[in-house]
Design a protein around this motif. Structure first.
Motif, PDB file in Angstrom:
ATOM      1  N   ALA A  64       0.821  -1.220  -0.047  1.00  0.00           N
ATOM      2  CA  ALA A  64      -0.044  -0.067  -0.012  1.00  0.00           C
ATOM      3  C   ALA A  64       0.837   1.286  -0.069  1.00  0.00           C
ATOM      4  O   ALA A  64       0.595   2.195  -0.858  1.00  0.00           O
ATOM      5  CB  ALA A  64      -1.006  -0.089   1.234  1.00  0.00           C
ATOM      6  N   SER A  65       1.908   1.534   1.021  1.00  0.00           N
ATOM      7  CA  SER A  65       2.482   2.790   1.149  1.00  0.00           C
ATOM      8  C   SER A  65       3.198   3.049  -0.067  1.00  0.00           C
ATOM      9  O   SER A  65       3.239   4.191  -0.658  1.00  0.00           O
ATOM     10  CB  SER A  65       3.396   2.719   2.267  1.00  0.00           C
ATOM     11  OG  SER A  65       4.176   1.642   2.408  1.00  0.00           O
ATOM     12  N   PRO A  66       4.196   2.183  -0.797  1.00  0.00           N
ATOM     13  CA  PRO A  66       4.806   2.588  -2.096  1.00  0.00           C
ATOM     14  C   PRO A  66       3.976   2.850  -3.335  1.00  0.00           C
ATOM     15  O   PRO A  66       4.403   3.714  -4.272  1.00  0.00           O
ATOM     16  CB  PRO A  66       5.884   1.627  -2.231  1.00  0.00           C
ATOM     17  CG  PRO A  66       5.300   0.145  -1.486  1.00  0.00           C
ATOM     18  CD  PRO A  66       4.608   0.732  -0.369  1.00  0.00           C
ATOM     19  N   GLU A  67       2.926   1.957  -3.134  1.00  0.00           N
ATOM     20  CA  GLU A  67       1.893   2.495  -4.329  1.00  0.00           C
ATOM     21  C   GLU A  67       1.117   3.623  -4.082  1.00  0.00           C
ATOM     22  O   GLU A  67       1.071   4.332  -5.149  1.00  0.00           O
ATOM     23  CB  GLU A  67       0.753   1.264  -4.319  1.00  0.00           C
ATOM     24  CG  GLU A  67       1.274  -0.091  -4.941  1.00  0.00           C
ATOM     25  CD  GLU A  67       1.565   0.043  -6.428  1.00  0.00           C
ATOM     26  OE1 GLU A  67       1.087   0.581  -6.899  1.00  0.00           O
ATOM     27  OE2 GLU A  67       2.771  -0.959  -6.640  1.00  0.00           O
ATOM     28  N   ILE A  68       0.834   4.045  -2.844  1.00  0.00           N
ATOM     29  CA  ILE A  68       0.277   5.253  -2.811  1.00  0.00           C
ATOM     30  C   ILE A  68       1.474   6.350  -3.184  1.00  0.00           C
ATOM     31  O   ILE A  68       0.988   7.363  -3.709  1.00  0.00           O
ATOM     32  CB  ILE A  68      -0.334   5.363  -1.199  1.00  0.00           C
ATOM     33  CG1 ILE A  68      -1.379   4.651  -1.075  1.00  0.00           C
ATOM     34  CG2 ILE A  68      -0.845   6.938  -0.833  1.00  0.00           C
ATOM     35  CD1 ILE A  68      -1.703   4.476   0.271  1.00  0.00           C
ATOM     36  N   ILE A  69       2.595   6.288  -2.726  1.00  0.00           N
ATOM     37  CA  ILE A  69       3.421   7.172  -2.973  1.00  0.00           C
ATOM     38  C   ILE A  69       3.683   7.534  -4.387  1.00  0.00           C
ATOM     39  O   ILE A  69       3.986   8.529  -4.910  1.00  0.00           O
ATOM     40  CB  ILE A  69       4.932   7.099  -2.371  1.00  0.00           C
ATOM     41  CG1 ILE A  69       4.773   7.139  -0.593  1.00  0.00           C
ATOM     42  CG2 ILE A  69       5.962   7.655  -2.707  1.00  0.00           C
ATOM     43  CD1 ILE A  69       5.846   6.438   0.016  1.00  0.00           C
ATOM     44  N   ASP A  70       3.462   6.357  -5.175  1.00  0.00           N
ATOM     45  CA  ASP A  70       3.891   6.285  -6.769  1.00  0.00           C
ATOM     46  C   ASP A  70       2.779   7.062  -7.327  1.00  0.00           C
ATOM     47  O   ASP A  70       2.845   7.537  -8.359  1.00  0.00           O
ATOM     48  CB  ASP A  70       4.035   4.859  -7.132  1.00  0.00           C
ATOM     49  CG  ASP A  70       5.298   4.396  -6.875  1.00  0.00           C
ATOM     50  OD1 ASP A  70       6.388   4.896  -6.394  1.00  0.00           O
ATOM     51  OD2 ASP A  70       5.527   3.163  -7.094  1.00  0.00           O
ATOM     52  N   ALA A  71       1.690   6.697  -6.815  1.00  0.00           N
ATOM     53  CA  ALA A  71       0.301   7.130  -7.605  1.00  0.00           C
ATOM     54  C   ALA A  71       0.462   8.684  -7.220  1.00  0.00           C
ATOM     55  O   ALA A  71       0.103   9.382  -8.431  1.00  0.00           O
ATOM     56  CB  ALA A  71      -0.921   6.806  -6.908  1.00  0.00           C
ATOM     57  N   ALA A  72       0.668   9.376  -6.209  1.00  0.00           N
ATOM     58  CA  ALA A  72       0.890  10.637  -5.994  1.00  0.00           C
ATOM     59  C   ALA A  72       2.014  11.230  -7.161  1.00  0.00           C
ATOM     60  O   ALA A  72       1.818  12.437  -7.198  1.00  0.00           O
ATOM     61  CB  ALA A  72       1.245  11.122  -4.718  1.00  0.00           C
ATOM     62  N   ALA A  73       3.041  10.508  -7.309  1.00  0.00           N
ATOM     63  CA  ALA A  73       4.166  11.020  -8.225  1.00  0.00           C
ATOM     64  C   ALA A  73       3.659  10.971  -9.561  1.00  0.00           C
ATOM     65  O   ALA A  73       4.484  11.700 -10.481  1.00  0.00           O
ATOM     66  CB  ALA A  73       5.489  10.330  -7.960  1.00  0.00           C
ATOM     67  N   GLU A  74       2.757  10.108  -9.841  1.00  0.00           N
ATOM     68  CA  GLU A  74       2.284   9.773 -11.539  1.00  0.00           C
ATOM     69  C   GLU A  74       1.620  11.077 -11.981  1.00  0.00           C
ATOM     70  O   GLU A  74       1.789  11.332 -13.136  1.00  0.00           O
ATOM     71  CB  GLU A  74       1.501   8.766 -11.604  1.00  0.00           C
ATOM     72  CG  GLU A  74       2.456   7.367 -11.246  1.00  0.00           C
ATOM     73  CD  GLU A  74       1.448   6.212 -11.115  1.00  0.00           C
ATOM     74  OE1 GLU A  74       1.943   4.948 -10.977  1.00  0.00           O
ATOM     75  OE2 GLU A  74       0.193   6.346 -11.311  1.00  0.00           O
ATOM     76  N   GLN A  75       0.826  11.855 -11.191  1.00  0.00           N
ATOM     77  CA  GLN A  75       0.074  12.972 -11.712  1.00  0.00           C
ATOM     78  C   GLN A  75       0.412  14.148 -10.552  1.00  0.00           C
ATOM     79  O   GLN A  75       0.544  13.821  -9.424  1.00  0.00           O
ATOM     80  CB  GLN A  75      -1.251  12.571 -11.677  1.00  0.00           C
ATOM     81  CG  GLN A  75      -1.502  11.407 -12.759  1.00  0.00           C
ATOM     82  CD  GLN A  75      -2.945  10.977 -12.617  1.00  0.00           C
ATOM     83  OE1 GLN A  75      -3.739  12.075 -12.359  1.00  0.00           O
ATOM     84  NE2 GLN A  75      -3.501   9.880 -13.014  1.00  0.00           N
ATOM     85  N   PRO A  76       0.358  15.438 -11.160  1.00  0.00           N
ATOM     86  CA  PRO A  76       0.518  16.534 -10.202  1.00  0.00           C
ATOM     87  C   PRO A  76      -0.589  16.578  -8.943  1.00  0.00           C
ATOM     88  O   PRO A  76      -1.861  16.376  -9.214  1.00  0.00           O
ATOM     89  CB  PRO A  76       0.166  17.925 -11.144  1.00  0.00           C
ATOM     90  CG  PRO A  76       0.575  17.303 -12.468  1.00  0.00           C
ATOM     91  CD  PRO A  76       0.088  15.924 -12.570  1.00  0.00           C
ATOM     92  N   THR A  77      -0.118  16.253  -7.810  1.00  0.00           N
ATOM     93  CA  THR A  77      -1.142  16.030  -6.485  1.00  0.00           C
ATOM     94  C   THR A  77      -0.863  17.114  -5.501  1.00  0.00           C
ATOM     95  O   THR A  77       0.365  17.590  -5.164  1.00  0.00           O
ATOM     96  CB  THR A  77      -0.503  14.814  -5.941  1.00  0.00           C
ATOM     97  OG1 THR A  77      -0.872  13.563  -6.892  1.00  0.00           O
ATOM     98  CG2 THR A  77      -1.593  14.484  -4.587  1.00  0.00           C
ATOM     99  N   LYS A  78      -1.720  17.698  -5.176  1.00  0.00           N
ATOM    100  CA  LYS A  78      -1.924  18.746  -4.049  1.00  0.00           C
ATOM    101  C   LYS A  78      -1.565  18.350  -2.801  1.00  0.00           C
ATOM    102  O   LYS A  78      -0.742  18.931  -1.941  1.00  0.00           O
ATOM    103  CB  LYS A  78      -3.110  19.551  -4.055  1.00  0.00           C
ATOM    104  CG  LYS A  78      -3.233  20.817  -3.169  1.00  0.00           C
ATOM    105  CD  LYS A  78      -2.391  21.879  -3.599  1.00  0.00           C
ATOM    106  CE  LYS A  78      -2.616  23.133  -2.706  1.00  0.00           C
ATOM    107  NZ  LYS A  78      -2.070  24.290  -3.154  1.00  0.00           N
TER     108      LYS A  78
END
Length: 439
Positions: free
Chosen positions: A83-97
């Motif tokens: 979960a944790s690395p996937e969430i971090i990667d998801a935030a990095a894939e698209q501009p995230t506030k």
């Protein structure tokens, strides 16, 4: 730009999703709702039963539809992995506030071994992460029904500046009562009332430089134990609903060597926590500017040269703070001889301090006055000179530490003094080392 919310469909996660939806509507941003399913593990030649993801996908779809009912644009995403690395990667894939997560308390043993998903995401993400533990307070605040009591941790570092910048954004979203806490770790060094007042003034100036005219109440304290514990005690006393802390995002040995303030806050806080990485406060394309220089001096000729270079670091004006540290014995000496040592040393220290104050006042007069550059000075006493220099740099909000060293060896290799080496080893700020001109 988007708000990212990760969910495991628990009660805490659904409450966090509600806060994420309210924040996304306030900022007029879409909400990206993510669920991470664990990958199955194949063990040798054993038969494998592949889990059916369809029930989880349907649950994710229903949760997204529930949030869309508020009129919000919601994008759902199903992922596989930890979960944790996937969430971090998801935030990095698209501009995230911002990343928003719910949090369920863990026992000390489980946290020591694994930590929580929320803590690991906050430590690894390059964007601010909001850990929701008291959703009612955030819901009432975003709905305009109540003010939010906010406590921000400050310590004159880049991560603290990023946290203060995040507070500036929060102030625009609703009524916020802003407070700040500066907690300084000490051993046995007691500061005077004047020094404490000066530190409180420095903290306020740092806050004012970023927040402008936003009213801020400042709390300053010294502790012998863990700074995070004092910060949380202040939060409880002030009934803070949101804690905002910066993080250097140290990992591995660095985190063990210096306990993380943000990690301790995340682990033990009962309030909502917004964890802001240093990268969030300083764009990669931004060139750091120097406005304040702390110059450590021991009154040798090279220190005069260092003062000239300190002026050179401030072509657009700024401030130079001169510091001289008089050594005093540590309290850890043999108690049998302690009284004699302290008596003898106190006389020498008092004399050295008086002489240093006279020299410090005369030092700026040896140079031409530079327009726009203010010079202040102080004499400190401490058993660890390098630590005193670094503490003074943080307290004064210096952008750079400037120091002189004695020169070069016959082979041309710089001979850094032991104090310079010690400062380089522990300082979180850039250190500008000046050597005397070649004769």
């Amino acid at each position: 730009m988007q708000i990212l919310c990760a969910t495991d469909f628990s009660k805490a996660a659904m409450a966090a999703a509600d806060i994420a939806a309210a924040l996304a509507k306030k900022l007029q941003l879409p909400l990206r709702l993510v669920h991470c399913a664990q990958d199955y593990i194949v063990m040798g030649d054993l038969p494998v039963v592949v889990p059916d993801d369809q029930p989880l996908r349907e649950q994710l779809k229903r949760e997204a539809q529930r949030l869309r009912a508020t009129g919000l644009e919601v994008v759902e995403e199903f992922r596989h992995g930890n979960a944790s690395p996937e969430i971090i990667d998801a935030a990095a894939e698209q501009p995230t506030k911002m990343i928003i997560l719910g949090s369920v308390g863990k026992g000390m043993a489980e946290r020591w071994l694994l930590g929580s998903v929320a803590e690991r995401v906050a430590e690894g993400a390059s964007v601010p992460t909001l850990i929701v533990r008291q959703p009612d307070l955030l819901r009432d605040w975003l709905g305009g029904e109540a003010a939010l009591r906010l406590l921000c941790g400050v310590d004159f570092t880049a991560s603290a500046d990023a946290a203060i910048a995040a507070v500036q954004t929060l102030v625009t979203l609703g009524q916020v009562e802003v407070e700040a806490a500066y907690v300084r770790l000490v051993e046995d060094h007691i500061i005077s009332k004047e020094q404490q007042d000066a530190r409180q003034r420095d903290v306020w100036e740092r806050l004012h430089a970023i927040l402008g005219d936003v009213p801020v109440k400042v709390h300053v304290s010294d502790v012998v134990g863990l700074p995070a514990a004092e910060f949380l005690r202040t939060a409880d006393e002030q009934k803070s609903g949101l804690l905002v802390v910066g993080t250097h995002q140290r990992h591995g040995w660095q985190r063990l060597k210096a306990p993380s303030f943000s990690r301790s806050t995340l682990a033990h806080a009962t309030a909502n926590v917004l964890c802001v990485p240093s990268a969030a406060g300083l764009p990669e394309t931004c060139i750091p500017s120097i406005h304040r220089v702390l110059l450590a001096t021991n009154f040798t000729d090279v220190c005069t040269e260092a003062l000239r270079h300190a002026h050179g670091l401030l072509p657009a004006g700024g401030a130079i703070h001169l510091v001289h540290v008089c050594h005093e014995p540590s309290s850890g000496i043999n108690p049998v001889i302690a009284s004699e040592v302290y008596f003898d040393h106190s006389i020498a220290t008092t004399k050295a301090r008086g002489e240093a104050e006279v020299k410090l006042k005369a030092l700026p007069a040896s140079l031409l006055s530079v327009p726009g550059v203010a010079i202040t000075s102080e004499v400190l006493t401490h058993h660890d000179i390098a630590a005193a220099i670094c503490e003074a740099a943080e307290r004064r909000g210096a952008d750079v530490i400037c120091m002189g060293t004695q020169g070069h060896s016959r082979t041309g290799v710089a001979l850094l003094g032991s104090t310079v080496q010690a400062v380089l080893a522990v300082s979180h700020k850039p250190v500008f080392v000046v050597t005397p001109p070649l004769s």
